[in-house]
Structure formats: C-alpha cells, structure tokens
Design a protein around this motif. Sequence first.
Motif, PDB file in Angstrom:
ATOM      1  N   VAL A 103       0.817  -1.225   0.000  1.00 50.71           N
ATOM      2  CA  VAL A 103       0.000   0.000   0.000  1.00 50.71           C
ATOM      3  C   VAL A 103       0.844   1.266   0.000  1.00 50.71           C
ATOM      4  O   VAL A 103       0.296   2.367  -0.108  1.00 50.71           O
ATOM      5  N   LEU A 104       2.156   1.147   0.095  1.00 51.55           N
ATOM      6  CA  LEU A 104       3.003   2.342   0.093  1.00 51.55           C
ATOM      7  C   LEU A 104       2.797   3.217  -1.138  1.00 51.55           C
ATOM      8  O   LEU A 104       2.733   4.446  -1.026  1.00 51.55           O
ATOM      9  N   PRO A 105       2.701   2.646  -2.359  1.00 50.20           N
ATOM     10  CA  PRO A 105       2.441   3.506  -3.524  1.00 50.20           C
ATOM     11  C   PRO A 105       1.152   4.308  -3.386  1.00 50.20           C
ATOM     12  O   PRO A 105       1.088   5.463  -3.817  1.00 50.20           O
ATOM     13  N   SER A 106       0.135   3.711  -2.765  1.00 44.74           N
ATOM     14  CA  SER A 106      -1.126   4.421  -2.559  1.00 44.74           C
ATOM     15  C   SER A 106      -0.940   5.591  -1.596  1.00 44.74           C
ATOM     16  O   SER A 106      -1.507   6.669  -1.795  1.00 44.74           O
ATOM     17  N   ILE A 107      -0.115   5.395  -0.570  1.00 48.88           N
ATOM     18  CA  ILE A 107       0.167   6.473   0.382  1.00 48.88           C
ATOM     19  C   ILE A 107       0.888   7.625  -0.309  1.00 48.88           C
ATOM     20  O   ILE A 107       0.524   8.795  -0.151  1.00 48.88           O
ATOM     21  N   LEU A 108       1.915   7.291  -1.078  1.00 46.87           N
ATOM     22  CA  LEU A 108       2.702   8.330  -1.757  1.00 46.87           C
ATOM     23  C   LEU A 108       1.860   9.091  -2.766  1.00 46.87           C
ATOM     24  O   LEU A 108       1.978  10.312  -2.891  1.00 46.87           O
ATOM     25  N   ARG A 109       1.003   8.355  -3.491  1.00 49.56           N
ATOM     26  CA  ARG A 109       0.142   9.024  -4.473  1.00 49.56           C
ATOM     27  C   ARG A 109      -0.831   9.972  -3.774  1.00 49.56           C
ATOM     28  O   ARG A 109      -1.076  11.094  -4.238  1.00 49.56           O
ATOM     29  N   LYS A 110      -1.373   9.525  -2.653  1.00 50.86           N
ATOM     30  CA  LYS A 110      -2.311  10.361  -1.906  1.00 50.86           C
ATOM     31  C   LYS A 110      -1.632  11.619  -1.395  1.00 50.86           C
ATOM     32  O   LYS A 110      -2.204  12.718  -1.438  1.00 50.86           O
ATOM     33  N   ARG A 111      -0.392  11.477  -0.925  1.00 46.97           N
ATOM     34  CA  ARG A 111       0.328  12.647  -0.413  1.00 46.97           C
ATOM     35  C   ARG A 111       0.657  13.633  -1.538  1.00 46.97           C
ATOM     36  O   ARG A 111       0.592  14.851  -1.348  1.00 46.97           O
ATOM     37  N   ASN A 112       0.999  13.104  -2.709  1.00 53.51           N
ATOM     38  CA  ASN A 112       1.278  13.982  -3.840  1.00 53.51           C
ATOM     39  C   ASN A 112       0.033  14.741  -4.272  1.00 53.51           C
ATOM     40  O   ASN A 112       0.095  15.917  -4.625  1.00 53.51           O
ATOM     41  N   GLU A 113      -1.116  14.062  -4.224  1.00 56.23           N
ATOM     42  CA  GLU A 113      -2.366  14.725  -4.580  1.00 56.23           C
ATOM     43  C   GLU A 113      -2.699  15.835  -3.592  1.00 56.23           C
ATOM     44  O   GLU A 113      -3.191  16.895  -3.976  1.00 56.23           O
TER      45      GLU A 113
END
Length: 257
Positions: A223-233
């Motif tokens: 789920v790390l990619p999902s966390i990073l994508r959410k933070r970038n958004e």
Amino acid sequence: MPEVSKLRKPDVKIVLLGDMNVGKTSLLHRYTERRFKDTVSTVGGAFFLKQWGPYNISIWDTAGREQFHGLGSMYCRGAAAVILTYDVTNWQSLAELEERFLSLTDTANHDCIYAVVGNKADLTDPKAQVHQDSDSVSEEGPRTESQVLSACPTPPASPVSLSGLMLHKQVTHEDAVALYGRLLRYKGLDEKASLPADKMCFETSAKTGYNVDTLFETLFDLVLPSILRKRNENKESPTVDLEDCRGTGKKTRSSCC
C-alpha cells in the motif's frame, strides 16, 4: 496529552472482513500485542493505528455477525487493502466470504489490494504449530532481507496436538486461490495485470503467530504507492486552514466621508 496539532490522520486504511469466529480479532491482537488471547465477538468495529516507518496505517477489525453486516461497507469505504479471512477447518467460512462479504468491498478504493487469509492453520498443519518469536521483527519500518522470524521450541501443546490428532482441513490453498481469481473477476480486474494469487493467499495462525507478521507487512509494503500518491495529490491540491484565515479574512468597516 498530545497537542491536537501533532495528531495525524491515517495515511491509509486496511480492513479485516470475514465470518464470526474465524479469528480476525485474534490476528490483530497477535500482530499488535505480540501475543494470543481469547476474545469475544466484535461488536460493530474497532481499529488500531500502526506506525509503519513515517506512515500511519489504520487497521480495522469488523464484526462477522450478520446483524452487523450493514456496517461492513461503511468500514470498507476508502480502504487501500482488505483482508478476507476464513477458517481453514470450516468450509462455510470461505463460502460466506463470497456470499456475504465480497459485495461490501464495493466502497473500497478502485485500486484496493485484496488478501485471502485462512486462519487457524495450527489446527491442521504441524509446521504452523511452531511458535513464532516476533521480537526480532522491526517495529519501525519494513524488514530487510536479513530480518526473518525465528522459531523457538513449540509451546505447551493444545488438547488437539497432545492426542497426536489434527483437525480435518476443509479449505485447501487451491480453494483460496480459486476464490481470489473469482474476486478479481468480480472486480473486473485483469488477472495477468493483478497481484498473483500465490502472493496474496496466506495461511496463518493467530495462536502461534505463524505467517501473521508476513501477512500484515506484505500488505504494508504493497500500500506504500497508494500512500505516496495520496500525499502527492494533497500537495497539488492543498486544503485551506480556516483557523489561519480567521485573522486575515475579516472585513474592515469603511469610514464615512
């Protein structure tokens, strides 16, 4: 008491789903408290906040009883990963996942990750009866290749193992893999482009700790990619803090001529 400004919202949510008595709460206790304890049936839901490196992950435990069934879709809303849990000694618990619980995941994220987990493996598999010493696992972040679970001597045997008898395993690994394939088709996902079943189907024992750390930490990594994508958004579309605007947003009364 911590300052309100220092409290952080979870970066992602992971949800455990499954029929009552399959051991969802016990799995969560084994991972978070590093021990097994008898639990009562969960009422509604409960969650634990896990610090994984610099990230906060909330793990939600849900009730398996049918009277709380309607709450499941609410708990799954926005989930980054769902753990579909069954009892390896109870075929009906696997069937219930498809009949009752799969539809609850419709409110999860479109890129949600799914794991199919057969608990109580210590009742059917001798290797799962060996107690897992979790003290060597890092609490602060992902494990390195050199960090592995060490085994200590088998603890005092249960009545089942004392008699030398194992319970009949009603759900095989192949059954779980087949369910995972149907889950992907239900979601309209391409099986070739999705995570492989051999990586997302687990057998665990909350009683001995067998595969429990592997289950949760595999999902945390995924789920790390999902966390990073959410933070970038969030960086691209920052929210406005109303508290900061109170002092500067007041209108001044114009003076008369």
